[in-house]
Structures are given as structure tokens and as C-alpha cells.
Enzyme design. Structure first.
Site, PDB file in Angstrom:
ATOM      1  N   ARG A 102      42.491 -72.578  28.236  1.00 56.18           N
ATOM      2  CA  ARG A 102      42.103 -71.466  27.370  1.00 56.18           C
ATOM      3  C   ARG A 102      42.562 -71.688  25.935  1.00 56.18           C
ATOM      4  O   ARG A 102      41.853 -71.334  24.989  1.00 56.18           O
ATOM      5  CB  ARG A 102      42.677 -70.152  27.916  1.00 56.18           C
ATOM      6  CG  ARG A 102      42.132 -68.925  27.216  1.00 56.18           C
ATOM      7  CD  ARG A 102      42.624 -67.648  27.853  1.00 56.18           C
ATOM      8  NE  ARG A 102      44.053 -67.424  27.637  1.00 56.18           N
ATOM      9  CZ  ARG A 102      44.629 -66.232  27.747  1.00 56.18           C
ATOM     10  NH1 ARG A 102      43.923 -65.171  28.093  1.00 56.18           N
ATOM     11  NH2 ARG A 102      45.925 -66.102  27.541  1.00 56.18           N
ATOM     12  N   TYR A 132      31.114 -63.534  23.249  1.00 58.34           N
ATOM     13  CA  TYR A 132      32.327 -62.782  22.911  1.00 58.34           C
ATOM     14  C   TYR A 132      32.966 -63.162  21.576  1.00 58.34           C
ATOM     15  O   TYR A 132      33.966 -62.545  21.177  1.00 58.34           O
ATOM     16  CB  TYR A 132      33.365 -62.886  24.033  1.00 58.34           C
ATOM     17  CG  TYR A 132      33.858 -64.289  24.337  1.00 58.34           C
ATOM     18  CD1 TYR A 132      34.938 -64.834  23.659  1.00 58.34           C
ATOM     19  CD2 TYR A 132      33.258 -65.055  25.329  1.00 58.34           C
ATOM     20  CE1 TYR A 132      35.407 -66.100  23.944  1.00 58.34           C
ATOM     21  CE2 TYR A 132      33.715 -66.318  25.635  1.00 58.34           C
ATOM     22  CZ  TYR A 132      34.798 -66.839  24.942  1.00 58.34           C
ATOM     23  OH  TYR A 132      35.249 -68.105  25.234  1.00 58.34           O
ATOM     24  N   HIS A 144      33.793 -60.879  33.924  1.00 58.83           N
ATOM     25  CA  HIS A 144      34.592 -61.879  34.624  1.00 58.83           C
ATOM     26  C   HIS A 144      35.464 -61.146  35.640  1.00 58.83           C
ATOM     27  O   HIS A 144      36.143 -60.171  35.291  1.00 58.83           O
ATOM     28  CB  HIS A 144      35.517 -62.611  33.645  1.00 58.83           C
ATOM     29  CG  HIS A 144      34.817 -63.519  32.690  1.00 58.83           C
ATOM     30  ND1 HIS A 144      35.098 -63.545  31.341  1.00 58.83           N
ATOM     31  CD2 HIS A 144      33.856 -64.451  32.877  1.00 58.83           C
ATOM     32  CE1 HIS A 144      34.348 -64.454  30.735  1.00 58.83           C
ATOM     33  NE2 HIS A 144      33.583 -65.018  31.660  1.00 58.83           N
ATOM     34  N   HIS A 162      32.266 -65.349  38.681  1.00 53.53           N
ATOM     35  CA  HIS A 162      33.284 -66.119  39.394  1.00 53.53           C
ATOM     36  C   HIS A 162      33.611 -65.471  40.742  1.00 53.53           C
ATOM     37  O   HIS A 162      33.321 -66.034  41.780  1.00 53.53           O
ATOM     38  CB  HIS A 162      34.556 -66.329  38.567  1.00 53.53           C
ATOM     39  CG  HIS A 162      34.334 -67.049  37.292  1.00 53.53           C
ATOM     40  ND1 HIS A 162      33.797 -68.320  37.244  1.00 53.53           N
ATOM     41  CD2 HIS A 162      34.554 -66.682  36.002  1.00 53.53           C
ATOM     42  CE1 HIS A 162      33.696 -68.712  35.992  1.00 53.53           C
ATOM     43  NE2 HIS A 162      34.144 -67.732  35.214  1.00 53.53           N
ATOM     44  N   ASP A 192      28.416 -71.635  32.716  1.00 51.91           N
ATOM     45  CA  ASP A 192      29.697 -71.181  32.186  1.00 51.91           C
ATOM     46  C   ASP A 192      30.206 -72.059  31.042  1.00 51.91           C
ATOM     47  O   ASP A 192      29.729 -71.992  29.920  1.00 51.91           O
ATOM     48  CB  ASP A 192      30.704 -71.081  33.324  1.00 51.91           C
ATOM     49  CG  ASP A 192      31.982 -70.355  32.914  1.00 51.91           C
ATOM     50  OD1 ASP A 192      32.044 -69.836  31.788  1.00 51.91           O
ATOM     51  OD2 ASP A 192      32.924 -70.288  33.717  1.00 51.91           O
TER      52      ASP A 192
END
Length: 417
Positions: A77, A116, A220, A257, A308
Site C-alpha cells: 500500500r 478514489y 472493498h 475481494h 484490480d
């Protein structure tokens, strides 16, 4: 009106020979099996287009970089944040255009973009508050892929935590400000998303649900055990249960997911008609775990696929990974039939359906001698075997994979320069 004569085609759940199709105003107006009339020939195995139900286009710039060394989802991340920090409307457009072209060349003819990154690096809106969203819309229009822009609400850095660093780019002032901004997006197909239970506080969720009434709503869900643990500690609920409490589950909702679910979670998804987008090539790349695909399917939960993080852009590999991961988890082969996987994730070559065609070469080292049926598509073919793609009646890929590669190299290089 455009017509094609398909050497072999997946129609009504089976491969048929000599199928003639006509497309007008973007939809099939005629589908004739064992046809005798001529039309533009497409040699090979032709499938309907695939739906990509979860994409972050800018993640394509991470391929080959985040795979170095070791780590977890949480270390990945940080690398993703570094890429997000470099985006501007121009690089967003160029990278999305190249990524959507790669999707089309792989056989995806529609995409849900889970968007986002909204504002400038310090969190200040652009003069056009939807500049980055409009860049994605323009990229889709340029390439010809059908886009559902799933604009994502992101308000917190974690449950009870403030925003930090690149996250400031993701956030609106509050849920009402998010809804006001999304209402101004210039695109016909706009939905919304609860980024995650980490990024959207419990009290804000009902506002998002109300603002997206009648539209797609994505989230998510339970991608990591740590997410579940934090949600249980804060609310005494699993992420699925929290979304249910907010009224966020239902037939228009897709849980992305859904890797670490309880049996009660699965039952809630099934009872509400909520769908799940599996992204197995990303889930394996990030070390997320293996989702309960067979249990979801047995409960009646609709399942789709997404690319994704763009670690791989290949619907055939997603389907193969879906089945192969199930085999690893269950120590049993044949958990899903090839025909079932295609039926869940591709469209239909049928009158009234979008005029999408994806043709595979049956003579490559991967496909030669495989039987030229649904098993060829699911267990042998790759995106590299796609020779021709039509989306809504428009030819969007002509077989030149090298051209797609050059565009991607330029776009990714520009972002990191």
C-alpha cells in the site's frame, strides 16, 4: 449495420460452428447458427466480451515494481501511495487510456473503475473538482471500453484515524460533500463506493447509500484479516455486518475481494442478493488469501472478476486462477466447470445484448490442439491469443499487441519520470 461470420462461437452455453451475427446501434440484432449467408469472417473461437468489475487503472504503473522483495498488503500500500502522489489529470488520462486499451486487447469490453484519487496532492480540489474522474471518462471514450465510473468515498485514514500523506488526495470534506461532487460528474454511468470500513466511518455510510440509490454501489470487503479484526474491535461487527446495518447490501451492490468471510457473512450476501467481485490475480499477488468462491456460489451469490491492481490484465488468467486457487484450497479438481465460469463473467452473443466479440487464435502454442471449446478459453488461452475485439459494434482491437505495449511503456514512463 455490421455483420460477421464467426468460424466458432460461444452461443447459448456451447461452442457453435459458422455463426453469423449482425450488430446495429451497438447491439446484436441477429444471431444465426450454421449460417449459409456470408459476412466479414472472423477465424478462431469467438466469445462474448468479458466484464471487468473492479479496476484501479493507475495501479498499472506498479507492475514489475511492487513485486520486488517481500512484504504484505500493507507494505504494498505504501508503494501504491507513491504512485498515487504522482498523478495529475494528464498522466491519469494517458495511463488510463493505455490501461483500458490493454483491457480491450485482453477481451474486457466493459470496466467498473473504482476511482478514489480525486484532488490535488495537498487535498485541495482542482478547478474542476472531478478533473481526474473526467480524465478516466475521456480515456474510456477514446478507447471504446464501456465505463462505469464508481466514484469512491474516502474519509478516514483507518477506523478512528486521521487522514495522512497521499490519503488527503482521496478525501472529500464529508459524505455530503462527496455526494455533491459526484452529482456533478459528466458521464452517463456513475456509481459510488464505500472504499472500505477503514476509510468510511459507520455514521457516514447511510449518506452514501442514499446518494447512490438506484445506482451501482461497491465496497472493498474483508480483503485482509486485520481489517476484520479492526472492524470487530471498533463496532462488534464484521465488515459485511456493518454494511448490512447501513443498508448498503443488495442487488446493486458489489463486495470486492470478500476473501475472509464468516458463514454468517456469506448468508447475508446471499439473502440480500449482493454480488462479489473476485480478483484472484491481485489477491495472490498481494498475499491476501484465497476467497471462498465455491461457498459463495453454492449460497447463490453472483460472482464476477476484476483486474484490480493490474498485476495481470487477462480475463482468461482470472478464470484459471479462480478455479486453480479453489483446487489448492480444497485439494479437489474441477470445482467450477469451464462453462460455468464463462457464464458468470462474460456477456452473451444474443439478440438485444451488447455487440461485443472477442476472437481467439486457435493455432498458437497455447491453444493448438486443445479442442477449440470452452476449455480452450479457460484452461489454455491467454490475452496474447486475442486477435480481434469488437465492443458495442465498434472494432476496438485489431490484433496489434505491440502497439498496446508501446503506449503502456510511454504512459508508465511518464508517470515515474
Amino acid at each position: 449495420m455490421t455483420s460477421y461470420l464467426l468460424e466458432k462461437a460461444w452461443v447459448d452455453g456451447a461452442v457453435r460452428d459458422t455463426v453469423r451475427v449482425e450488430i446495429e446501434d451497438g447491439v446484436f440484432t441477429s444471431v444465426e447458427v450454421d449460417a449459409t449467408r456470408t459476412a466479414t469472417p472472423l477465424r478462431g473461437l469467438t466469445l462474448p466480451g468479458f466484464a471487468n468489475t473492479h479496476s484501479h487503472a493507475f495501479h498499472r504503473a506498479l507492475r514489475g515494481r511492487t513485486q520486488r522483495g517481500s512484504g504484505t498488503f500493507w507494505t504494498w500500500r505504501e508503494q501504491m501511495y507513491a504512485a498515487a502522489a504522482r498523478l495529475d489529470p494528464d498522466t491519469c488520462f494517458e495511463l488510463a487510456r493505455a490501461t483500458y486499451a490493454e483491457m480491450l486487447a485482453a477481451g474486457y469490453t466493459s470496466v467498473c473503475e473504482f476511482h478514489y484519487v480525486h484532488h490535488q496532492p495537498d487535498g485541495t480540489p482542482y478547478d474542476d473538482p472531478n478533473a481526474l474522474g473526467h480524465a478516466l471518462v475521456a480515456a474510456a471514450e477514446t478507447t471504446g471500453i464501456r465505463l462505469t465510473l464508481v466514484d469512491t468515498c474516502y474519509l478516514a485514514g483507518g477506523i478512528g484515524e486521521p487522514l495522512a500523506g497521499p490519503q488527503r488526495r482521496f478525501a472529500d470534506r464529508d459524505a455530503d460533500a462527496w455526494a455533491e461532487r459526484v452529482a456533478a460528474i459528466r458521464h452517463d454511468d456513475v456509481g459510488g463506493a464505500i472504499h472500505s470500513v477503514r476509510a468510511v466511518p459507520r455514521e457516514a455510510m447511510p449518506t452514501l447509500v442514499a446518494a447512490t440509490e438506484g445506482k451501482p454501489l461497491h465496497a472493498h470487503v474483508s480483503e485482509q484479516p486485520a481489517e476484520n479484526e479492526a472492524c470487530l474491535a471498533a463496532y462488534g461487527l464484521t465488515p459485511v455486518e456493518l454494511l448490512a446495518e447501513a443498508g448498503a447490501l443488495g442487488p446493486r451492490t458489489t463486495a470486492v475481494h470478500a476473501t475472509h468471510l464468516t458463514q454468517a457473512d456469506i448468508s447475508l450476501l446471499a439473502e440480500t442478493g449482493t454480488g462479489v467481485s473476485l480478483c484472484p490475480t491481485t489477491e495472490r499477488d498481494l498475499g491476501d488469501g484465497i476467497g471462498p468462491a465455491r461457498a459463495l456460489a453454492d449460497a447463490g451469490v453472483p460472482i464476477t472478476i476484476g483486474s484490480d491492481s493490474q498485476a495481470v490484465v487477462d480475463p482468461f488468467e482470472e478464470l484459471r486462477a479462480w478455479e486453480m486457487d479453489e483446487r489448492l484450497a480444497s485439494i479437489t479438481r474441477g470445482r467450477f466447470a469451464a462453462a460455468d465460469l464463462l457464464a458468470r463473467t462474460a456477456g452473451r452473443i444474443a439478440v438485444g445484448e451488447p455487440g461485443d466479440l472477442v476472437t481467439l487464435d486457435l493455432t498458437t502454442p497455447r491453444t493448438a490442439g486443445t479442442g477449440a471449446d470452452e476449455h480452450t478459453a479457460v484452461f489454455a488461452a491467454t490475452a496474447a491469443d486475442v486477435t480481434h475485439v469488437v465492443a458495442s459494434g465498434r472494432v476496438v482491437f485489431d490484433g496489434d499487441h505491440a502497439r498496446i505495449g508501446r503506449a503502456l511503456a510511454a504512459a508508465v514512463g511518464r508517470l515515474w519520470s
